[in-house]
Design an enzyme around this catalytic site. Structure first.
Site: not given
Lengths: 748, 748
Positions: A337, A476
């Site tokens: 991020d 994910e």
């Protein structure tokens, strides 16, 4: 104008205590203070965090951003009655986060159980001009009669990370019957933290001090006369052994010295100094939109405010955690991020900060090389989660499955390797913007070579072709797959740019160059199929599909995992977040626009958006595809990830990447800037609701102001050298100011 | 009759939350659960403690009784509104601790902010028939309309000891979508603790489970119909690796097994089983008074209830801490309080328990010998504070002086040596009551020899006389003095009884006998001066006096230390508690009655009673002096130490010694029993308010009932052999029942 930008909390509601606790966080990159109310509520979590101060509770745990002793709590009794908004009657209530100057104000008109009315004004800020300083001001007015007010406040080291205590108390002191200081030490990492604070009262008060049970408190008793306001100003600061220079050597002395220097100014004067710094920031970095929906501007300002508050621009040893300094979610760890969602904002507004975030990775290169070696690879394998040391901090096991008693291994540290290429991508993005040869020659080249070397060793051969097997892409919900499109293209870009800069800087590692060339020539890069769909991985498109509508309704909640096991989800076409779409966002010209649209539609239909990183990226790609409505809808939904009505979604901190992504949408989506071969291009497509979008932009040493209206693009160079910009296929050299029309909002 | 004995909490008041939290503690000697309300309040401290489960937070701290994960918390929302007595309107409120059956009931009629009324009945007990078990029952009735009730409860391991976390989470599980279990480990002492719990609902409910941030919780949603009560029963148990037998080897399995066995009975049936055990206890141990002041009986019942609740009668490896299992004050450590204030109650009601408390010291004899050696003495120097290991647990330094930054050494571990003789005194008292030759020959003799040996080595010679220098007596306001009267007389008694039992059991340590004889012949024993005053120590009577009246008004608060430093207090005739008076209580025949009275008057005038151990001892000695009014006044004040109106004095737990002392007053004061040469004497002097005092008494194998009225003493032997009793100077042999008159209430 900025004075008007306010985030409101208009109603006291216990269900929203921790949401607003996160939303009202004040920070300056050095420290973050959660917006907990001054008075205690059993459901309310306080939090004070300092960038880099992590600790491991025990050897089985990973490092955690430490919840430091609290300075914000104030307990009040009026004629013996405890002040609490759960009790008495709230006649009016308003809390405001004033973004322009970085101050929280809370105004309350309250009737106690005794029937008397009292007015409270709470003010608070963390200073932007002095990163260690925070200050509080409390004004109490008794409206109906005289009354006795008792205030208890100080330093409360009973705070924990949800029950985990990371600090031992080293010392608590009261100096000159005025200044309180607590000195603490993290139990494993050994950092010393000094908190120093003092109170100033407007009326003669009876003041005493006491230390007990990890609390150092002052009790202030004062007689309130009817309608005469009483004010209490509380000044506090935080210094730690991680600080640079003398302060780091002796945080306690630094804290005392700073308090003596600051306190005489008083709250208002200190706030003014801090607000001046905010003013500069807003001038430098604010994105302005003229929208039919005023919330758009607020969401953008809020995003910038919080990204600024959580970015440790003062120190390259730290980076931005997934929740910044706003809460304890993800234990304060740094993920991809930081590079992919936060760094661009800094790069295009204050490139020095972006450089520091990259230096954070460079400083931890040896740890990444060690991790690669431990995992049987060459080069640098950066940790999926990292803290201060740069070691892998991903928990080895996920939280226990309470029904089976087993813990699933967390696969991310083992397989979510795209972070390596993400860092490389950011390096190149940094260089293309800054042309910072010095950095690129040293840190950049070293990082590119070692990340490139990693991919070369990571690939495996099959029938003469190279595959990257057993990875997890950004999505994910699909684990342990082969040839993830995002990963393979990013790895390719990583090696390609490594070779480019090796060539540029006459690097002599011929073997690596040769291996790199071989890698590039043989790496399998998934191509669009007959339906123009780029397969997310080798098997994804062959997996069964299910109707996701009911999960999309509750997106962000991971509700799918209540109905299906992780293994079952893995075997269906279900995405948590943008994956191929993320790839298309990063490389807009990799595929023809028709392919981009088809993939956006296809994958969005299979995406629940359970990740807060998803919406904004879809918005950008949709904007570029000319899907104005969808782009704007995705943007608005992204803005609601923290600011929306869900009372609990932000309890453990703000979604840092999502805040960064809101900025990305405006600049990379609606203004549609992109970079190709060190050249800036601009293809704006404003949402219908917007009549104007304006933002400052740093580009290759120049400071630009870019304004996009329905009719024009107005470019102004504020400072720096001439720059070349490509707009809608035409090249322009900007030396001063120019207005271009009418190219925008054309569908591609 | 016992059914009527109730301790009431009639008003919800946040200021009293932790006082009632201590007062409403339920315990069974194995575990103690603070009387925290089920719903959370920010000021409220929960506590679940298990005897013997201590832990050191770090190497600089001493062991601390661990605040274990909570089972009592219940969060409720009704139609989304959080149930809190701070909010809405309390239409009626009453909490009752039913002493007869050991149950807490709390009845509330509450109007929510929405205007609807709800009735709540909370019930709770810790079982006396199964020490691991605790159970809760909640009954909710919606009085005005149907409503949705959401309940969240489970196992909350966010509990800390005022911010210090002693437990790591080993495992959290849900079995069969019903049973929750958390397994925890103390970080330093390595004890495993398993908490197991399950809920049973009277109506079909929507039940889910989740584990997060050290909490394992179930969420129960149920639709309430108007006027149909909903009940939730929650059964829980605690097993630890310290448990004896199989459970200690596998606490988690033991917890699951026990829960399965208990849950089917239901709350009411389990409570009944527990109440039956309480009934036996009350029959065996209750002191009954007929008083004009009904509170006297309540205070006595309350004292017995709590002593029973905090005494680990099940396991000789533990003893009774200064706060029992009711709070975290004094870190749960064991002081002389255990022998001198708690043990006599057990000795005269259930001698086996007294034996176990003495066995606790015997088990730790080697640690005491090691401490003596470290301090340069022979024999056994028992620690001033001890926990599970029997090591000295007194903090080396007191809390920091926040003004100077210095920490004063805690002198008690170095000099408060009277505990050695206190233990010896208790041993002899135990023997005189039980004539337990087996115990005395082994444990008793060993303890007496080593404690005696300590005193012999502790004395120093001056001009042929032996002094005991640099000690602290029970009065801790006078430190580091020489020849403390209490200490010297007790040391003398210690050595004298050691020699007696050595002789009795043909011990062959001739050297020790010789050294003991020499010690007895040469030890200086302070004698009354010309004014009949026994000097508390060598210098006390020559120190200046000040007017103590203003400190006596606020006794218990240690307010003197706000005006004077400890060193200054040390140099004045200021007492924290009975010291010479304590000596006179223990040895009523040591001095003529005129001397006793003079000393009582003199020292009481110089005593602030800042210690909770003071009042009751003054009461006993006053009663014996025939000072009925003073004796009764002191008794009543002693009863208020926990039960009085001060909202904060018991926050960190009940005053265990004070509770024991309330019992002592009735038996040793008003009934005025004493023991001389293994013979029981009785010289009752009832307070004017009392018309009758009756209590059971174990004496030399017999169970007696003793009833004292204004006119008669009625003695009944319930079981056991004939016993000889001396009453007012005459000897009686009690074989069955006898009535004696009119000897009582004669002034001495």
């Amino acid at each position: 104008m900025m004075k008007e930008q306010v985030l409101y909390d208009k109603k006291f509601d216990v269900h929203y205590l921790n949401k607003y606790g996160s939303l009202m966080t004040l920070g300056n990159g050095y420290l973050g203070v959660r917006g907990a109310l001054e008075e205690d509520y059993s459901e309310q979590n306080r939090g004070l965090y300092v960038a880099g101060i992590y600790n491991k509770a025990n050897e089985n745990e990973t490092s955690e951003l430490v919840n430091l002793p609290d300075l914000t709590g104030i307990k009040m009794e009026i004629d013996g009655e405890l002040f609490s908004l759960m009790d008495g009657e709230i006649l009016s209530y308003e809390r405001r986060l004033h973004l322009a100057m970085g101050e929280i104000q809370r105004e309350i008109l309250w009737r106690s159980n005794s029937g008397a009315r009292f007015k409270f004004l709470f003010q608070r800020f963390t200073a932007k001009h002095d990163l260690h300083l925070l200050a509080t001001k409390l004004t109490v007015t008794s409206l109906d009669r005289s009354a006795t007010l008792k205030i208890v406040t100080g330093i409360d080291a009973q705070q924990t990370n949800f029950g985990t205590q990371h600090l031992s108390v080293e010392n608590v002191r009261v100096f000159n019957e005025e200044v309180m200081q607590g000195v603490y030490k993290t139990t494993e990492s050994g950092h010393t933290i000094a908190l120093t604070t003092a109170c100033k009262c407007s009326l003669t008060s009876d003041v005493s001090f006491a230390a007990k049970n990890r609390r150092l408190l002052t009790t202030i008793k004062v007689d309130l006369s009817e309608n005469i306001p009483f004010t209490l100003e509380k000044f506090g600061n935080v210094y730690t052994s991680l600080d640079q220079g003398q302060a780091g050597k002796d945080p306690a002395t630094a804290g005392l010295k700073a308090l003596k220097a600051h306190a005489p100014y008083g709250y208002d004067a200190l706030l003014e100094k801090s607000a001046l710094e905010w003013e500069k920031t807003w001038q430098q970095k604010r994105v302005k939109v003229t929208s039919k929906n005023e919330f758009d501007q607020l969401a953008l300002d809020y995003a910038v405010f919080q990204i600024e508050g959580m970015t440790p621009a003062h120190d390259e040893r730290f980076s931005v955690g997934a929740k910044g300094l706003t809460g304890e979610g993800y234990k304060g760890h740094v993920f991809w991020d930081a590079e992919m969602f936060i760094l661009p904002f800094h790069l295009f507004t204050e490139p020095e900060t972006a450089k520091k975030l990259l230096r954070y990775r460079y400083l931890n290169l040896q740890q990444a090389i060690a991790k690669a070696e431990r995992n049987g690879y060459e080069g640098a394998l950066f940790p999926w989660e990292s803290a201060l040391s740069g070691k892998e901090e991903t928990p080895e096991f996920a939280a226990i499955n309470i029904r089976t008693g087993t813990r699933q291994k967390v696969a991310s540290a083992e397989a979510e390797h795209h972070i390596v290429a993400d860092i490389a991508f950011s390096l190149v993005q940094y260089y293309e913007n800054t042309l910072d040869e010095e950095f690129m020659k040293k840190e950049g080249l070293a990082l590119l070579k070692e990340t490139g070397r990693f991919w070369i060793s990571r690939a495996t051969e099959e029938n003469g072709q190279l595959s990257i097997k057993n990875v997890i892409g950004p999505d994910e919900y699909t684990e342990h797959i082969d040839n993830n499109a995002y990963t393979n293209y990013m790895a390719y870009y990583n090696v390609k740019t490594a070779l480019y800069f090796m060539e540029k800087y006459d690097d002599t590692d011929e073997l690596l160059k040769m291996r790199g060339q071989d890698f590039l020539s043989r790496l399998y890069l998934p191509k669009p199929n007959a339906n123009k769909i780029i397969p997310q991985d080798d098997t994804f498109l062959s997996k069964p599909e299910i109707d996701l509508s009911r999960y999309k309704v509750n997106q962000g909640s991971q509700g799918i995992l209540l109905d299906y096991s992780r293994d079952e989800v893995n075997e269906m076409q279900i995405l948590k977040q943008a994956d191929v779409v993320m790839l298309l966002y990063l490389f807009p010209e990799l595929f023809p626009s028709g392919v981009v649209s088809e993939n956006l539609y296809y994958y969005e239909a299979h995406t629940i958006h359970d990740s807060s990183l998803s919406k904004a990226i879809h918005s950008i790609v949709a904007a570029r595809c000319g899907e104005h409505d969808a782009a704007y809808r995705f943007f608005q939904e992204a803005c609601l990830i923290d600011l929306g009505p869900n009372p609990y979604s932000s309890d453990e901190g703000l979604h840092a990447a999502s805040l960064g992504a809101i900025w990305l949408v405006t600049v990379f989506g609606f203004a549609n800037i992109s970079i190709k071969n060190s050249r800036l291009t601009l293809n704006p497509t404003l949402p219908y609701n917007w009549s104007e979008l304006a933002f400052p932009l740093h580009w290759q040493g120049a400071t630009l102001n870019i304004k996009v209206t329905k009719e024009h693009i107005i470019l102004t160079k504020v400072s720096g050298p001439e720059v070349m910009i490509e707009i809608s296929g035409f090249e322009y050299v900007l030396s001063d100011r120019m207005e271009i029309a009418p190219l925008i909002r054309s569908k591609p």
